[in-house]
Design a protein around this motif. Sequence first.
Motif, PDB file in Angstrom:
ATOM      1  N   LEU A   1       0.840  -1.202   0.000  1.00  0.00           N
ATOM      2  CA  LEU A   1       0.000   0.000   0.000  1.00  0.00           C
ATOM      3  C   LEU A   1       0.869   1.244   0.000  1.00  0.00           C
ATOM      4  O   LEU A   1       0.579   2.213  -0.708  1.00  0.00           O
ATOM      5  CB  LEU A   1      -0.948   0.012   1.194  1.00  0.00           C
ATOM      6  CG  LEU A   1      -1.879   1.223   1.281  1.00  0.00           C
ATOM      7  CD1 LEU A   1      -2.769   1.324   0.047  1.00  0.00           C
ATOM      8  CD2 LEU A   1      -2.707   1.168   2.550  1.00  0.00           C
ATOM      9  N   ALA A   2       1.942   1.233   0.760  1.00  0.00           N
ATOM     10  CA  ALA A   2       2.852   2.379   0.807  1.00  0.00           C
ATOM     11  C   ALA A   2       3.412   2.672  -0.580  1.00  0.00           C
ATOM     12  O   ALA A   2       3.465   3.834  -0.993  1.00  0.00           O
ATOM     13  CB  ALA A   2       3.991   2.115   1.797  1.00  0.00           C
ATOM     14  N   GLU A   3       3.790   1.636  -1.306  1.00  0.00           N
ATOM     15  CA  GLU A   3       4.318   1.823  -2.660  1.00  0.00           C
ATOM     16  C   GLU A   3       3.252   2.412  -3.579  1.00  0.00           C
ATOM     17  O   GLU A   3       3.521   3.339  -4.335  1.00  0.00           O
ATOM     18  CB  GLU A   3       4.814   0.484  -3.219  1.00  0.00           C
ATOM     19  CG  GLU A   3       6.074  -0.011  -2.551  1.00  0.00           C
ATOM     20  CD  GLU A   3       6.434  -1.439  -2.937  1.00  0.00           C
ATOM     21  OE1 GLU A   3       5.691  -2.067  -3.741  1.00  0.00           O
ATOM     22  OE2 GLU A   3       7.446  -1.939  -2.437  1.00  0.00           O
ATOM     23  N   LYS A   4       2.039   1.882  -3.519  1.00  0.00           N
ATOM     24  CA  LYS A   4       0.949   2.370  -4.367  1.00  0.00           C
ATOM     25  C   LYS A   4       0.569   3.812  -4.034  1.00  0.00           C
ATOM     26  O   LYS A   4       0.181   4.569  -4.909  1.00  0.00           O
ATOM     27  CB  LYS A   4      -0.287   1.472  -4.226  1.00  0.00           C
ATOM     28  CG  LYS A   4      -0.099   0.089  -4.766  1.00  0.00           C
ATOM     29  CD  LYS A   4      -0.117   0.115  -6.271  1.00  0.00           C
ATOM     30  CE  LYS A   4      -0.140  -1.296  -6.831  1.00  0.00           C
ATOM     31  NZ  LYS A   4      -0.090  -1.320  -8.272  1.00  0.00           N
TER      32      LYS A   4
ATOM     33  N   GLN B   1       4.291   5.627   7.430  1.00  0.00           N
ATOM     34  CA  GLN B   1       3.061   6.410   7.325  1.00  0.00           C
ATOM     35  C   GLN B   1       1.844   5.490   7.283  1.00  0.00           C
ATOM     36  O   GLN B   1       0.862   5.727   7.966  1.00  0.00           O
ATOM     37  CB  GLN B   1       3.087   7.300   6.077  1.00  0.00           C
ATOM     38  CG  GLN B   1       1.861   8.176   5.930  1.00  0.00           C
ATOM     39  CD  GLN B   1       1.701   9.157   7.068  1.00  0.00           C
ATOM     40  OE1 GLN B   1       2.637   9.851   7.429  1.00  0.00           O
ATOM     41  NE2 GLN B   1       0.524   9.202   7.642  1.00  0.00           N
ATOM     42  N   VAL B   2       1.925   4.438   6.506  1.00  0.00           N
ATOM     43  CA  VAL B   2       0.822   3.474   6.440  1.00  0.00           C
ATOM     44  C   VAL B   2       0.606   2.842   7.813  1.00  0.00           C
ATOM     45  O   VAL B   2      -0.532   2.668   8.254  1.00  0.00           O
ATOM     46  CB  VAL B   2       1.083   2.399   5.371  1.00  0.00           C
ATOM     47  CG1 VAL B   2       0.029   1.307   5.411  1.00  0.00           C
ATOM     48  CG2 VAL B   2       1.148   3.030   3.981  1.00  0.00           C
ATOM     49  N   SER B   3       1.673   2.533   8.509  1.00  0.00           N
ATOM     50  CA  SER B   3       1.566   1.953   9.841  1.00  0.00           C
ATOM     51  C   SER B   3       0.817   2.886  10.794  1.00  0.00           C
ATOM     52  O   SER B   3      -0.023   2.444  11.579  1.00  0.00           O
ATOM     53  CB  SER B   3       2.961   1.649  10.396  1.00  0.00           C
ATOM     54  OG  SER B   3       2.873   1.116  11.690  1.00  0.00           O
ATOM     55  N   LYS B   4       1.085   4.185  10.704  1.00  0.00           N
ATOM     56  CA  LYS B   4       0.384   5.170  11.538  1.00  0.00           C
ATOM     57  C   LYS B   4      -1.112   5.170  11.239  1.00  0.00           C
ATOM     58  O   LYS B   4      -1.937   5.251  12.144  1.00  0.00           O
ATOM     59  CB  LYS B   4       0.956   6.573  11.328  1.00  0.00           C
ATOM     60  CG  LYS B   4       2.341   6.767  11.895  1.00  0.00           C
ATOM     61  CD  LYS B   4       2.850   8.161  11.574  1.00  0.00           C
ATOM     62  CE  LYS B   4       4.299   8.346  11.989  1.00  0.00           C
ATOM     63  NZ  LYS B   4       4.800   9.686  11.604  1.00  0.00           N
TER      64      LYS B   4
ATOM     65  N   SER C   1      -3.002   6.137  14.783  1.00  0.00           N
ATOM     66  CA  SER C   1      -2.258   7.165  15.506  1.00  0.00           C
ATOM     67  C   SER C   1      -2.145   8.468  14.719  1.00  0.00           C
ATOM     68  O   SER C   1      -1.607   9.442  15.235  1.00  0.00           O
ATOM     69  CB  SER C   1      -0.865   6.660  15.897  1.00  0.00           C
ATOM     70  OG  SER C   1      -0.101   6.357  14.751  1.00  0.00           O
ATOM     71  N   GLU C   2      -2.637   8.471  13.479  1.00  0.00           N
ATOM     72  CA  GLU C   2      -2.635   9.690  12.676  1.00  0.00           C
ATOM     73  C   GLU C   2      -3.914   9.753  11.862  1.00  0.00           C
ATOM     74  O   GLU C   2      -4.341   8.756  11.284  1.00  0.00           O
ATOM     75  CB  GLU C   2      -1.421   9.729  11.753  1.00  0.00           C
ATOM     76  CG  GLU C   2      -1.263  11.063  11.068  1.00  0.00           C
ATOM     77  CD  GLU C   2       0.094  11.212  10.417  1.00  0.00           C
ATOM     78  OE1 GLU C   2       0.121  11.507   9.221  1.00  0.00           O
ATOM     79  OE2 GLU C   2       1.114  11.032  11.112  1.00  0.00           O
ATOM     80  N   ASN C   3      -4.518  10.928  11.824  1.00  0.00           N
ATOM     81  CA  ASN C   3      -5.758  11.121  11.083  1.00  0.00           C
ATOM     82  C   ASN C   3      -5.497  11.234   9.589  1.00  0.00           C
ATOM     83  O   ASN C   3      -4.426  11.628   9.164  1.00  0.00           O
ATOM     84  CB  ASN C   3      -6.478  12.382  11.565  1.00  0.00           C
ATOM     85  CG  ASN C   3      -6.977  12.248  12.972  1.00  0.00           C
ATOM     86  OD1 ASN C   3      -7.349  11.178  13.416  1.00  0.00           O
ATOM     87  ND2 ASN C   3      -6.987  13.353  13.692  1.00  0.00           N
ATOM     88  N   PHE C   4      -6.515  10.902   8.813  1.00  0.00           N
ATOM     89  CA  PHE C   4      -6.457  11.024   7.370  1.00  0.00           C
ATOM     90  C   PHE C   4      -6.848  12.439   6.946  1.00  0.00           C
ATOM     91  O   PHE C   4      -7.708  13.052   7.564  1.00  0.00           O
ATOM     92  CB  PHE C   4      -7.442  10.064   6.701  1.00  0.00           C
ATOM     93  CG  PHE C   4      -7.124   8.616   6.916  1.00  0.00           C
ATOM     94  CD1 PHE C   4      -6.150   7.990   6.163  1.00  0.00           C
ATOM     95  CD2 PHE C   4      -7.815   7.871   7.856  1.00  0.00           C
ATOM     96  CE1 PHE C   4      -5.859   6.641   6.347  1.00  0.00           C
ATOM     97  CE2 PHE C   4      -7.539   6.524   8.043  1.00  0.00           C
ATOM     98  CZ  PHE C   4      -6.554   5.921   7.293  1.00  0.00           C
TER      99      PHE C   4
ATOM    100  N   LEU D   1      -6.660   6.908  -1.230  1.00  0.00           N
ATOM    101  CA  LEU D   1      -6.872   5.535  -0.745  1.00  0.00           C
ATOM    102  C   LEU D   1      -8.032   4.873  -1.482  1.00  0.00           C
ATOM    103  O   LEU D   1      -7.953   3.706  -1.867  1.00  0.00           O
ATOM    104  CB  LEU D   1      -7.173   5.535   0.753  1.00  0.00           C
ATOM    105  CG  LEU D   1      -6.010   5.487   1.708  1.00  0.00           C
ATOM    106  CD1 LEU D   1      -6.485   5.720   3.135  1.00  0.00           C
ATOM    107  CD2 LEU D   1      -5.262   4.178   1.605  1.00  0.00           C
ATOM    108  N   SER D   2      -9.094   5.626  -1.667  1.00  0.00           N
ATOM    109  CA  SER D   2     -10.259   5.113  -2.379  1.00  0.00           C
ATOM    110  C   SER D   2      -9.878   4.680  -3.791  1.00  0.00           C
ATOM    111  O   SER D   2     -10.287   3.610  -4.261  1.00  0.00           O
ATOM    112  CB  SER D   2     -11.343   6.192  -2.416  1.00  0.00           C
ATOM    113  OG  SER D   2     -12.459   5.755  -3.130  1.00  0.00           O
TER     114      SER D   2
END
Length: 54
Positions: A11-14, A21-24, A29-32, A40-41
Amino acid sequence: MDELGWKQVHLAEKMNVSKQQVSKWVKGSENFTLDTLVRLSEVLGVDLIVVAPK
């Protein structure tokens, strides 16, 4: 991600972001941002925000 068989690194690559960042996002732990939700959609091929008509 589970349905696509993707790991966070995929997902991080895409998304062109770091795995950290993806882990957060996954941990909550981090808002979108709205921009991130739109991206993401697109990447996941799902509707994340649906506005119901009045």
